[in-house]
Enzyme design. Structure first.
Site, PDB file in Angstrom:
ATOM      1  N   TYR A  32       0.832  -1.201   0.000  1.00  0.00           N
ATOM      2  CA  TYR A  32       0.000   0.000   0.000  1.00  0.00           C
ATOM      3  C   TYR A  32       0.860   1.241   0.000  1.00  0.00           C
ATOM      4  O   TYR A  32       2.075   1.198   0.251  1.00  0.00           O
ATOM      5  CB  TYR A  32      -0.938   0.012   1.206  1.00  0.00           C
ATOM      6  CG  TYR A  32      -0.286   0.412   2.516  1.00  0.00           C
ATOM      7  CD1 TYR A  32      -0.412   1.712   3.011  1.00  0.00           C
ATOM      8  CD2 TYR A  32       0.458  -0.503   3.254  1.00  0.00           C
ATOM      9  CE1 TYR A  32       0.176   2.085   4.202  1.00  0.00           C
ATOM     10  CE2 TYR A  32       1.055  -0.134   4.454  1.00  0.00           C
ATOM     11  CZ  TYR A  32       0.911   1.153   4.924  1.00  0.00           C
ATOM     12  OH  TYR A  32       1.503   1.534   6.103  1.00  0.00           O
ATOM     13  N   ARG A  99      -7.762 -20.555  -0.180  1.00  0.00           N
ATOM     14  CA  ARG A  99      -6.740 -20.263   0.828  1.00  0.00           C
ATOM     15  C   ARG A  99      -5.629 -21.320   0.892  1.00  0.00           C
ATOM     16  O   ARG A  99      -5.827 -22.436   1.356  1.00  0.00           O
ATOM     17  CB  ARG A  99      -7.399 -20.126   2.204  1.00  0.00           C
ATOM     18  CG  ARG A  99      -6.478 -19.545   3.263  1.00  0.00           C
ATOM     19  CD  ARG A  99      -7.165 -19.424   4.604  1.00  0.00           C
ATOM     20  NE  ARG A  99      -6.344 -18.680   5.553  1.00  0.00           N
ATOM     21  CZ  ARG A  99      -5.335 -19.200   6.247  1.00  0.00           C
ATOM     22  NH1 ARG A  99      -5.024 -20.481   6.075  1.00  0.00           N
ATOM     23  NH2 ARG A  99      -4.630 -18.447   7.082  1.00  0.00           N
ATOM     24  N   HIS A 101      -1.099 -21.112   1.507  1.00  0.00           N
ATOM     25  CA  HIS A 101      -0.059 -20.165   1.871  1.00  0.00           C
ATOM     26  C   HIS A 101       0.831 -19.768   0.695  1.00  0.00           C
ATOM     27  O   HIS A 101       1.236 -18.615   0.585  1.00  0.00           O
ATOM     28  CB  HIS A 101       0.799 -20.735   3.008  1.00  0.00           C
ATOM     29  CG  HIS A 101       0.140 -20.646   4.347  1.00  0.00           C
ATOM     30  ND1 HIS A 101      -0.920 -21.441   4.701  1.00  0.00           N
ATOM     31  CD2 HIS A 101       0.380 -19.830   5.412  1.00  0.00           C
ATOM     32  CE1 HIS A 101      -1.316 -21.150   5.935  1.00  0.00           C
ATOM     33  NE2 HIS A 101      -0.540 -20.172   6.392  1.00  0.00           N
ATOM     34  N   LYS A 144       6.680  -1.908   2.185  1.00  0.00           N
ATOM     35  CA  LYS A 144       5.449  -1.323   2.726  1.00  0.00           C
ATOM     36  C   LYS A 144       4.285  -2.279   2.467  1.00  0.00           C
ATOM     37  O   LYS A 144       3.519  -2.128   1.505  1.00  0.00           O
ATOM     38  CB  LYS A 144       5.183   0.057   2.108  1.00  0.00           C
ATOM     39  CG  LYS A 144       4.208   0.913   2.920  1.00  0.00           C
ATOM     40  CD  LYS A 144       4.219   2.340   2.432  1.00  0.00           C
ATOM     41  CE  LYS A 144       3.244   3.227   3.217  1.00  0.00           C
ATOM     42  NZ  LYS A 144       3.677   3.442   4.610  1.00  0.00           N
ATOM     43  N   LEU A 200      11.235   1.313   7.462  1.00  0.00           N
ATOM     44  CA  LEU A 200      10.681   1.732   6.180  1.00  0.00           C
ATOM     45  C   LEU A 200      11.338   3.055   5.802  1.00  0.00           C
ATOM     46  O   LEU A 200      11.374   3.988   6.609  1.00  0.00           O
ATOM     47  CB  LEU A 200       9.168   1.916   6.284  1.00  0.00           C
ATOM     48  CG  LEU A 200       8.475   2.343   4.984  1.00  0.00           C
ATOM     49  CD1 LEU A 200       8.480   1.198   3.975  1.00  0.00           C
ATOM     50  CD2 LEU A 200       7.054   2.808   5.257  1.00  0.00           C
TER      51      LEU A 200
END
Length: 284
Positions: A32, A99, A101, A144, A200
């Site tokens: 994001y 689902r 992994h 991020k 970050l």
């Protein structure tokens, strides 16, 4: 009416839906960005987009559209929501699939975004209280991603202790805030953790380092300890939302004399001038 971005179109907010098997929802498998908006214009856009591309590459997520197309859609999102000073947020997940992994085959990434009002903090020069929190996050903080539970727990500790931010540390080494980068000033020098996998590399962080260079403020990118933090002449945090914000109290201890420092204020003023240039350009 409020609008959101979904893939390549703007939709009324109430029509926004998340697939139960979206990997962002189930695994935090996504990336994001949050970009500050001043007078309807995205600030430091190029840096945010470069980081988005890097994050996607590191997680092996294919971007669903070009950066040019994404930028155009975000501009339309800001315009349709009549955002003057605000924030635009968008995320890209690996997509929806049964689902498992490991990375699923044939899955298409999902892009969503929103734009909201976010007025500037008029009282930031007063400084903020922060608390210390052990840094319990994974070892790829340079990406991020949507995996923010460690940050959430640190921020909750700050909230429960009447503080605005949590400064995280691994053992005795200060890393960064729960949602910000951390700077200290000692002997006229600006010190901040190097941009490695423990933090970050904030876009505002990079901008402030550039401002410091232009103001002839010496900068040292190195690790520093909790002892150095408490002994600092000044301390401040930077982020898209916080801009440049002085830290005047750490737990129950004041930073120096408990007031925003000279170098901190000098950088905050330089940041303001950059924002004002954007605002003036928008009006002209």
């Amino acid at each position: 009416m409020s609008f959101i971005l979904y893939q390549n179109q703007l939709l009324p907010r109430e029509k926004g839906k998340v697939d139960m098997e979206d990997r962002g929802y189930q695994f935090g498998d996504g990336i994001y960005e949050a970009i500050r908006v001043y007078s309807g214009q995205m600030f430091l856009l190029e840096g945010h987009m470069k980081r988005l591309v890097r994050s996607a590459r590191e997680l092996r997520i294919k971007l669903p559209c070009s950066i040019e197309n994404l930028t155009d859609n975000l501009k339309q999102l800001i315009k349709r929501n009549a955002i003057g000073d605000g924030m635009v947020y968008f995320q890209i997940t690996r997509g929806a699939a049964p689902r498992k992994h490991y990375f699923p085959d044939g899955v298409s990434p999902v892009l969503t975004g929103s734009a909201t009002l976010f007025p500037r903090d008029k009282h930031r020069e007063e400084g903020i209280k922060v608390v210390l929190a052990e840094d319990i996050r994974w070892l790829r903080c340079d990406i991020k991603t949507l995996n923010l539970l460690g940050n959430v727990l640190a921020k909750q500790k700050a909230h429960e202790n009447g503080a605005e931010e949590a400064i995280q540390h691994r053992g005795d080494i200060v890393t960064e805030g729960a949602s910000s980068n951390v700077f200290i000033v000692r002997g006229g020098k600006l010190i901040t953790h190097p941009a490695d996998h423990y933090i970050l590399n904030g876009i505002t962080r990079l901008f402030v380092l550039d401002l410091a260079s232009k103001l002839n403020i010496p900068v040292v990118e190195r690790t520093f300890t909790l002892e150095e933090l408490f002994a600092a002449d000044e301390a401040f945090i930077t982020s898209t939302g916080n801009e440049v914000k002085p830290v005047t109290q750490i737990d129950d201890h004041p930073v120096s004399d408990g007031k925003a420092g000279e170098i901190t204020l000098k950088l905050a003023e330089a940041f303001d001038r950059a924002v004002n240039r954007v605002k003036r350009a928008t009006l002209s």
